[in-house]
Write a protein that holds these residues in place. Sequence first.
Motif, short mmCIF file in Angstrom:
data_model
loop_
_atom_site.label_atom_id
_atom_site.label_comp_id
_atom_site.label_asym_id
_atom_site.label_seq_id
_atom_site.Cartn_x
_atom_site.Cartn_y
_atom_site.Cartn_z
N ASP A 1 7.89 -31.96 10.47
CA ASP A 1 7.06 -30.79 10.19
C ASP A 1 7.87 -29.50 10.21
O ASP A 1 7.53 -28.53 9.53
N ARG A 2 8.95 -29.48 10.99
CA ARG A 2 9.81 -28.29 11.07
C ARG A 2 11.28 -28.70 10.96
O ARG A 2 12.02 -28.69 11.94
N PRO A 3 11.73 -29.10 9.77
CA PRO A 3 13.13 -29.49 9.63
C PRO A 3 14.10 -28.34 9.91
O PRO A 3 15.27 -28.58 10.22
N ASP A 4 13.60 -27.11 9.82
CA ASP A 4 14.47 -25.96 10.08
C ASP A 4 14.90 -25.87 11.54
O ASP A 4 15.86 -25.18 11.87
N ARG A 5 14.19 -26.58 12.41
CA ARG A 5 14.53 -26.55 13.83
C ARG A 5 15.64 -27.55 14.20
O ARG A 5 16.14 -27.52 15.31
N ILE A 6 15.99 -28.42 13.27
CA ILE A 6 16.94 -29.49 13.57
C ILE A 6 18.36 -29.03 13.27
O ILE A 6 18.68 -28.71 12.12
N PRO A 7 19.22 -28.99 14.27
CA PRO A 7 20.62 -28.64 14.01
C PRO A 7 21.26 -29.69 13.10
O PRO A 7 20.99 -30.88 13.22
N THR A 8 22.11 -29.24 12.20
CA THR A 8 22.75 -30.17 11.27
C THR A 8 23.54 -31.24 11.99
O THR A 8 23.52 -32.41 11.61
N SER A 9 24.20 -30.87 13.06
CA SER A 9 25.00 -31.84 13.80
C SER A 9 24.15 -32.93 14.44
O SER A 9 24.60 -34.06 14.63
N ALA A 10 22.88 -32.61 14.78
CA ALA A 10 22.03 -33.58 15.48
C ALA A 10 21.51 -34.67 14.55
O ALA A 10 21.09 -35.74 15.01
N ALA B 1 41.19 -37.15 32.53
CA ALA B 1 42.10 -36.89 31.42
C ALA B 1 42.34 -38.13 30.58
O ALA B 1 42.73 -38.03 29.42
N PHE B 2 42.16 -39.33 31.17
CA PHE B 2 42.40 -40.56 30.46
C PHE B 2 41.13 -41.14 29.86
O PHE B 2 41.15 -42.20 29.24
N ARG B 3 40.00 -40.49 30.05
CA ARG B 3 38.75 -40.96 29.49
C ARG B 3 38.51 -40.37 28.10
O ARG B 3 39.02 -39.31 27.78
N ASN B 4 37.72 -41.07 27.35
CA ASN B 4 37.39 -40.59 26.01
C ASN B 4 35.88 -40.41 25.88
O ASN B 4 35.28 -40.77 24.87
N ASP B 5 35.26 -39.88 26.94
CA ASP B 5 33.82 -39.71 26.94
C ASP B 5 33.43 -38.55 26.04
O ASP B 5 34.06 -37.50 26.04
N THR B 6 32.36 -38.76 25.27
CA THR B 6 31.85 -37.69 24.43
C THR B 6 30.82 -36.88 25.21
O THR B 6 30.13 -37.41 26.09
N ALA B 7 30.72 -35.62 24.86
CA ALA B 7 29.77 -34.75 25.55
C ALA B 7 28.34 -35.18 25.22
O ALA B 7 28.05 -35.60 24.09
N PRO B 8 27.42 -35.13 26.18
CA PRO B 8 26.03 -35.51 25.90
C PRO B 8 25.40 -34.58 24.87
O PRO B 8 25.71 -33.39 24.80
N ASP B 9 24.51 -35.14 24.07
CA ASP B 9 23.82 -34.38 23.04
C ASP B 9 22.32 -34.53 23.27
O ASP B 9 21.69 -35.43 22.69
N PRO B 10 21.71 -33.68 24.09
CA PRO B 10 20.29 -33.84 24.41
C PRO B 10 19.39 -33.69 23.19
O PRO B 10 18.37 -34.36 23.09
N VAL B 11 19.76 -32.84 22.25
CA VAL B 11 18.95 -32.67 21.04
C VAL B 11 18.99 -33.95 20.20
O VAL B 11 17.96 -34.45 19.74
N GLY B 12 20.18 -34.48 20.00
CA GLY B 12 20.31 -35.71 19.23
C GLY B 12 19.59 -36.88 19.88
O GLY B 12 18.95 -37.69 19.21
N GLU B 13 19.68 -36.98 21.21
CA GLU B 13 19.00 -38.05 21.92
C GLU B 13 17.49 -37.94 21.78
O GLU B 13 16.78 -38.94 21.58
#
Length: 456
Positions: A270-279, A193-205
């Motif tokens: 080659d496929r920008p449509d596959r990339i989520p905007t958030s990533a 509860a006292f941590r400020n860890d962000t959720a992992p983003d495998p797509v962004g990584e």
Amino acid sequence: MGRNTKDFAGFDRRMDMNESTALARRLALQLGGELDTLLGAELSDSAPAVEVRASRGLEIRQIAGLTAGAAMPLSDGAFQFGQSDAQQRGLREGQPDDVGFILTVKGDEAWVESGDAEVTLNGEAIDRPTKVGDAVIEVGSARFAVLAPRRATRRSGADRTNIEHVELPIAVPDFTEITSKPASRSRPSLLGAFRNDTAPDPVGEHLTTLVREHRDHALARRRAAHPHPEEIVYQARDSRSHAWERRSNHPHFAQVAIAYGDLPWRPQFDRPDRIPTSATQAFQHLLIAPSVPITADLQRGPLGIIGDRASALAVARHVIVALSTLSPPNDLTVAVLADDDRATDWTWADHLPHNTPENDTAFPVLIVDGLHHVANPALDGALLGAGNFGAVLLGSNINELPPICSCVLLIDDGGTATVIDNRDGTTTMRTTPLGLTPDLATVAVNSLNSLAFAAS
């Protein structure tokens, strides 16, 4: 970094050194004052622990700056690379007045930390000792690389860089399975509860890895196509390297790097449509490419170099040596136009094999030292013949530069530069100009003469 310094005040290292005096003199000639002193240093508490022992093989190379071109082997230990004091007297041994950066070496790894000047690695500021890897160190008006010594290469008759590389877009995989799968959540805890860890983003990584690899490969190809001064001097001195392989039909013939800059870069997918905007936010920090060679193409118009005389001469020396190292005398010739009181600055160029044309169809490059020469109607008419005649114009006042220049390098008093490219209308600020000292230019010319003698 101390670009006007002429003295090399001292050399000391906290390890066995039986030839420190001879080495200091040799380094003074090589470094031309850009690295004014190499001093022993105590490691800081946060720096990696280092054993003093024989080097496994690293060297520091100055790849950009007005006195670029030097390379120096490193042994295990900590080193302070310093600048001169305000009176240009150089540094007192063991007591640096102005430390540019501190380099700590252990085996085949090195860490860098800022001294009195801010240090960036690949354009990103550092606040603690940071592993260098193959990143470019930028300090003030100079850039450096710490790399393993080159291995000898065999010379071949084929032009190994004559094929233009076609940049392919980044192949984007299908992220559907990753994005549709709900993220697993661990059981909540009081500590969590006292941590400020962000959720992992495998797509962004994953995207960040793809973009970084693509950018680094593109950057490596550009640096190989447009070598920096240290690489040019190496090629001139090593007859087994790529010297004189850039013939008149080469796609980069008569092109030369004049500065290093951090430039905007945008990947293609080659496929920008596959990339989520958030990533896409994950790789935003990679959209500036660090230490990109900025080039002038003498077949498209003259290059203007504007700055104080010492700075303009340094860049002009690199331009001449680079062109003469990359292309043979029967494809490119060099001549210098200067007043008698400036002729002594060009005596080293008199010995270039490119001063004696072997082919009437060779591409001529004229170095014009002094913009008053441009007022000569005959020269003015020749400069207008872009594509058949290359020119490099040196001066101190940009207002005296003729508008026919396709590219202008404007060097300020601090040793950094602005590149104005009239070919595409772009202006690049805060670049690091590429220059050579007279000593290194002479070394390269003597090596090219040896190569010409061996080829005759």
